[in-house]
Design an enzyme around this catalytic site. Structure first.
Site, PDB file in Angstrom:
ATOM      1  CG  ASN A 131      -1.813  -1.220   1.301  1.00 48.52           C
ATOM      2  OD1 ASN A 131      -1.443  -2.216   1.902  1.00 48.52           O
ATOM      3  ND2 ASN A 131      -2.976  -1.149   0.661  1.00 48.52           N
ATOM      4  CG  HIS A 132       4.180   1.383   1.831  1.00 54.02           C
ATOM      5  ND1 HIS A 132       4.194   2.221   2.903  1.00 54.02           N
ATOM      6  CD2 HIS A 132       3.962   0.137   2.317  1.00 54.02           C
ATOM      7  CE1 HIS A 132       4.008   1.521   4.025  1.00 54.02           C
ATOM      8  NE2 HIS A 132       3.863   0.246   3.687  1.00 54.02           N
ATOM      9  CG  HIS A 133       0.813   3.741  -4.312  1.00 49.67           C
ATOM     10  ND1 HIS A 133       0.537   3.281  -5.584  1.00 49.67           N
ATOM     11  CD2 HIS A 133       0.020   3.028  -3.479  1.00 49.67           C
ATOM     12  CE1 HIS A 133      -0.399   2.350  -5.519  1.00 49.67           C
ATOM     13  NE2 HIS A 133      -0.729   2.177  -4.238  1.00 49.67           N
TER      14      HIS A 133
END
Length: 219
Positions: A93-95
């Site tokens: 969920n890390h962009h």
């Protein structure tokens, strides 16, 4: 005081006896040797993969968010040493392309991105404290040196090492690897494998190939 998971470094646990996570597929006789790390396979060696007993009680991202979760697929006769970390997709969920990499709760449902299944094919050996990154495929008979970080696919019968892991050498000649890939000894029935153990425990691919042609292929 908690009872240790392993009693001695020589003890191994066959994955088929201990894996309950529906997102982990395991072949025959593959084992985890986790004495020095003293970690549970499903919630220590394998990380950030929903489906172990604890995470199932906390939430269900498939039903709640509609996520397509990656799987861990392990073939037959795979050897996984102590301290190995297999990173999976539960925290994707890390962009880096967003203004922040912080995974705000309000964006969790939208921010998740699968990385693809992680596959460790038959007869691979994962050395102590190696880390397997998400979505990687490790080919048949590959060896991952201790402490390596594997971020790319590893071809069959190849030794890799370092951070990031790079090819050190092929285990056999190209023609021998072709024969090994044709034979796929790890898919034979157990009785046939037991007959071939002296050949499997030698360096003569040609003798093993002769056995395969005379005893396995004809059946």
């Amino acid at each position: 005081m908690n009872q240790p998971l392993f009693n001695h470094w020589s003890e191994v646990k066959y994955l088929k006896d201990i894996v309950t996570n529906p997102l982990i597929e395991v072949g025959d006789y593959s084992y985890y040797s986790g004495y020095y790390g003293n970690q549970n396979f499903e919630d220590g060696c394998v990380r950030y993969l929903w489906g172990d007993f604890k995470s199932q009680k906390l939430f269900n991202p498939i039903e709640q968010y509609g996520w397509h979760l990656d799987k861990l697929i392990i073939g037959n006769y795979v050897c996984i040493a102590s301290g190995v970390v297999i990173l999976m997709g539960g925290n994707h969920n890390h962009h880096s392309e967003w203004a922040t990499v912080y995974p705000f709760v309000e964006q969790l449902e939208q921010s998740y991105e699968p990385k693809g299944d992680t596959v460790i094919k038959s007869d691979a050996w994962i050395g102590m404290n190696a880390m397997i990154m998400p979505g990687v495929t490790i080919g048949e008979g590959a060896i991952i040196a201790a402490g390596s970080v594997v971020s790319k696919d590893v071809p069959p019968y190849t030794i890799v090492g370092g951070n990031p892991a790079k090819e050190i050498k092929k285990r056999f000649t190209d023609s021998e690897i072709i024969k090994l890939m044709e034979m796929r000894w790890f898919d034979w029935n157990r009785k046939m494998i037991e007959r071939a153990v002296p050949l499997l425990s030698s360096s003569s691919i040609d003798k093993l190939y002769n056995f395969y042609n005379s005893e396995v292929k004809k059946k």
